[in-house]
Design an enzyme around this catalytic site. Sequence first.
Site, short mmCIF file in Angstrom:
data_model
loop_
_atom_site.label_atom_id
_atom_site.label_comp_id
_atom_site.label_asym_id
_atom_site.label_seq_id
_atom_site.Cartn_x
_atom_site.Cartn_y
_atom_site.Cartn_z
N CYS A 216 -6.43 -4.04 6.70
CA CYS A 216 -7.57 -3.12 6.59
C CYS A 216 -8.71 -3.66 5.73
O CYS A 216 -9.86 -3.35 5.99
CB CYS A 216 -7.09 -1.77 6.06
SG CYS A 216 -6.55 -1.77 4.33
N CYS B 286 0.83 -1.20 0.00
CA CYS B 286 0.00 0.00 0.00
C CYS B 286 0.87 1.25 0.00
O CYS B 286 0.61 2.20 -0.74
CB CYS B 286 -0.94 0.00 1.20
SG CYS B 286 -2.11 1.37 1.21
#
Length: 365
Positions: A198, A101
């Site tokens: 997440c 990410c």
Amino acid sequence: MRILAAMSGGVDSAVAAARAVEAGHDVVGVHLALSRAGGTLRTGSRGCCTIEDAMDARRAADRLGIPFYVWDFSERFRDDVIDDFVAEYRAGRTPNPCMRCNEKIKFAALLERALELGFDAVCTGHYALLVDGPEGRELHRASDAAKDQSYVLGVLTAEQLAHTYFPLGTTPSKALVRAEAAERGLSVAQKPDSHDICFIPDGDTRGWLADKVGAAAGDIVDRSGAVVGAHEGAHAYTVGQRRGLSLGVPAPDGKPRFVLEVRPVSNTVVVGPREALATARIAGERFTWAGRAPASESFACQVQIRAHAEPVDADARIEDGVITVEPAVPFDGVAPGQTAVLYEGTRVIGQFTIDTTTSAVPAPV
């Protein structure tokens, strides 16, 4: 400077944006929508980038008096992070989605758009230090060792570091950041930190992977190749795992056995004694440098293989496009797919994805 503040909805990014404003920069806040599931909700400290997080980020921006936008990066996040995560598990590796990410979204896609729009830097709430050295900008560990996030930032390149701003790097503790948020009237002052992956907010990674990868039964074997048990999906096992093996054949010495390797081609899981997890060598082809590259193809360094692991003294060498690292003391339970970040003192040298590992304890012949 014109600064684009990435605001996750947490306390760190809110205080980072506040400090950027206080420093006199022209700041614009942006929240990244990374999920196409519009009803995604936060559960305590699980998950991030949810509806609640977007609203918290907007409230913080309003409090700071800065413009605020929500940008849809869900497609890029799916392609570069989620799909990569699934592909790595299919290949029997253990990936770190936070590294991907940072590499592909926050400091690639976001930074690219920021520069196109005329911003000078992207500001985040990461705990790390930027130092302008004689040969360019360097990435260093944060002042607060307990919150240091230089490991997950090891994927940043020299060009990305040149357009990055980390206002929290010198802060001695997270408690001071929360206290500052409260003083500034930010509603996220006591918001729990996010944990786990997440995009798997319920924490059930095994179940999530079973749905994405599929579960096929296979054998669990020892280092000699003898079948000692069965599994219902190799993706559910990681190197170093002890519990949940359901072995039908006990070890000759009666000691517990641990996962040593996952072989996706044959759909087998290899187990063995605890001492076989000691790793004498790691190597990989996918490496980058955080600023200036090492002066030689062989160099001494410290290596960290997990976000909160202790760094280990090591010797590294690059040969035929492959970086190989041999630690002074064997690593414990390293899995292909993990990221090794190289340091020189507090400075991050660079990183690589581990492709192969070599046990310090040879398998029985």
